[in-house]
Scaffold this active site. Sequence first.
Site, PDB file in Angstrom:
ATOM      1  N   ARG A 161      89.105  46.243 -12.740  1.00 56.44           N
ATOM      2  CA  ARG A 161      87.775  46.843 -12.821  1.00 56.44           C
ATOM      3  C   ARG A 161      87.756  47.996 -13.817  1.00 56.44           C
ATOM      4  O   ARG A 161      86.788  48.176 -14.563  1.00 56.44           O
ATOM      5  CB  ARG A 161      87.316  47.282 -11.431  1.00 56.44           C
ATOM      6  CG  ARG A 161      86.930  46.103 -10.556  1.00 56.44           C
ATOM      7  CD  ARG A 161      86.654  46.468  -9.112  1.00 56.44           C
ATOM      8  NE  ARG A 161      86.177  45.281  -8.390  1.00 56.44           N
ATOM      9  CZ  ARG A 161      85.987  45.216  -7.084  1.00 56.44           C
ATOM     10  NH1 ARG A 161      86.241  46.284  -6.324  1.00 56.44           N
ATOM     11  NH2 ARG A 161      85.538  44.110  -6.528  1.00 56.44           N
ATOM     12  N   TRP A 182      82.190  40.097 -14.444  1.00 64.80           N
ATOM     13  CA  TRP A 182      83.621  40.038 -14.122  1.00 64.80           C
ATOM     14  C   TRP A 182      84.011  40.989 -13.002  1.00 64.80           C
ATOM     15  O   TRP A 182      83.400  42.056 -12.830  1.00 64.80           O
ATOM     16  CB  TRP A 182      84.432  40.430 -15.359  1.00 64.80           C
ATOM     17  CG  TRP A 182      84.892  39.277 -16.191  1.00 64.80           C
ATOM     18  CD1 TRP A 182      84.693  37.953 -15.968  1.00 64.80           C
ATOM     19  CD2 TRP A 182      85.641  39.364 -17.413  1.00 64.80           C
ATOM     20  NE1 TRP A 182      85.266  37.208 -16.965  1.00 64.80           N
ATOM     21  CE2 TRP A 182      85.860  38.037 -17.860  1.00 64.80           C
ATOM     22  CE3 TRP A 182      86.143  40.428 -18.163  1.00 64.80           C
ATOM     23  CZ2 TRP A 182      86.560  37.755 -19.021  1.00 64.80           C
ATOM     24  CZ3 TRP A 182      86.839  40.149 -19.330  1.00 64.80           C
ATOM     25  CH2 TRP A 182      87.046  38.832 -19.751  1.00 64.80           C
ATOM     26  N   GLU A 183      85.071  40.625 -12.281  1.00 69.95           N
ATOM     27  CA  GLU A 183      85.757  41.492 -11.305  1.00 69.95           C
ATOM     28  C   GLU A 183      84.820  42.038 -10.234  1.00 69.95           C
ATOM     29  O   GLU A 183      84.928  43.187  -9.828  1.00 69.95           O
ATOM     30  CB  GLU A 183      86.460  42.654 -12.026  1.00 69.95           C
ATOM     31  CG  GLU A 183      87.288  42.254 -13.215  1.00 69.95           C
ATOM     32  CD  GLU A 183      88.342  41.195 -12.900  1.00 69.95           C
ATOM     33  OE1 GLU A 183      88.634  40.961 -11.721  1.00 69.95           O
ATOM     34  OE2 GLU A 183      88.853  40.584 -13.847  1.00 69.95           O
ATOM     35  N   GLY A 184      83.919  41.203  -9.775  1.00 77.27           N
ATOM     36  CA  GLY A 184      82.950  41.637  -8.781  1.00 77.27           C
ATOM     37  C   GLY A 184      81.691  42.117  -9.465  1.00 77.27           C
ATOM     38  O   GLY A 184      81.730  43.099 -10.217  1.00 77.27           O
TER      39      GLY A 184
END
Length: 610
Positions: free
Chosen positions: A306, A447-449
């Site tokens: 993140r 991306w990434e949540g």
Amino acid sequence: MATNFIYSSRDHKFILKEWLDMEKIFNFEEFKDCYSVDDIDNILDQALKVAREITAPSRDDNEKVQARFDEGKVTVPASFKEAYRFLNQNGWGASNENEETEGHLPQTLFRACTEYQIAANAALMPYILASAGAAGLIAHYGSEKVKNLFKEKMYSGDWSGTMCLTEPNAGSDVGDLLTRAYPTDEEGVYRIKGTKCFITGGDQDITENIIHLVLARVEGAKPGTKGISLFVVPKMWVDDDGNIAGSNDVNCIGIEHKMGIKGSATCVMAFGEDSRCRGYILGNPPNAEGKGEGMAQMFQMMNGARMETGHAALAETVLAYYNAVAYASERIQGRPITNPRSERQPIIKHEDIRRMLLDLKAYVEAMRALIFKTYYYFDVAACSKDQDEVQRVKARIEVNTPIVKAYCSDRAWELTAEAMQVFGGNGYSEEYPVAELCRDVKIYSIWEGTNYIQSMDLIGRKWMMGKGKVFADWLAEIEEFAAANAAEAGLEKDMAILKRAVEAYKEIQTTIASYFMNQQISMMPLYATRILQASGDLICGQLLLEQAVLAGKKIDELGNDHYDYPFYSGKVMAARYFIRNIVPNLFKTLEVVKEGDTSVLDIKEEAFTV
């Protein structure tokens, strides 16, 4: 194609030599015999040279060649392979993430070097960054056998790594995954069966092996996220001596056709189609209650990813900004409104172009300040022997991480569009680089949540950490800074605005708490995204003013005729613009939250379809 790598290390040099206390970092045991502040300029200059001469030339192939899928195999541009090998072999790749590597750089300095490589080719770097993150998890949680088999070859870049969470039926709801793991007669080894999608670097022809970290549920473990475990699943099986021993029944069955970063292969992966896929469990198997350790392990990599995602969004935005400045300086169009009869002039002299460029500059410096202050905390947390200090900076990392990811990636999409606007019609043409940058940058908010998940993490979890004390301390640091510098010459008005913004933010918190107490639970997710953006405006405002205080003192020391005056005066102007034009958005957010409009909750779903 339109690659035009324009970048500068000047702001990083200010951050690392004048703003952050890098003497403290270099005096830690890990670095004291390797580096000093005097080395910063040379390291940054070398990294920028590598980005310009090695990495940037591969960028055009991101669009021209792309990642391709044919007969079950993924290929990437040849130029990507060359740049990948150079970066890894010369210390600019995953090896620096290995804490056992002699002479590895502290995160604060290394991430500046990484920023140049991301800006030079954002589609190349995920192959390196994901490998480093996966190797880090293996180094932290793997058995001695697993570490001996995989760690060194992943850190060297000989083998790559991935993170496999998402499935066709389970994206953000990871607990609904269907991938299963079945124990074998060999201790720690499980048969893996399932399908994963949106896997960055899931297949490629850069490395001879790809080591997948796969979330799966051991048969009989608890449902939901509590029952998930994490497995090391190589594409090619590795024998006990570390040699490749044939296929491990891991196959790419397709890649996504994306709007950007087209050289980065985003794969659909099938594990165990022929029931021959095996993997090593990381950590312990599910306990007697059926609880696995996978999600806690994966979040270590996820939080790092993140940070990297927010940083990548910044890097692409900076490149768009520098290209916009160069274009505006050269493009002759129009005459000044104050003198319509004069000669035509570069568009950088027009008021609205100047507004857009200063908007870009202020946000770029604000986001970079937030990112590097947080990476500085990473170094202190990893190296300090003062446990109270470690606890404090880890708390700051917890709060800052969702803001870095979501604030920077949301703003990047808007700012690259603003850079395109500077180009006018030329910006919409593939002849210029900003069109590709706009396409590339959108992925980072997903991306990434997705960024909504980050906002819920912030106000649903980080606000409440330590019974509210963690976030209260974060907020108090901003408030104390504004109070301590209230009389700073030339910044009095700006410090007053920051102080008012802290008070308004506290009122937002109180209002959300009142909704919660009145059982209006949906009001929290309704306003979560806007509150995260307000949080970013607030912390970035403080950090820019910190830099402005230093820059103001430097101006007094050097005078207006010094060659570096434009840089330092630019820091002051960027901070002033941000505080007076962007931070006041927080006051509007307070009004909206207090108004408590429930139109979003009240509208009938059918109204969206007619």
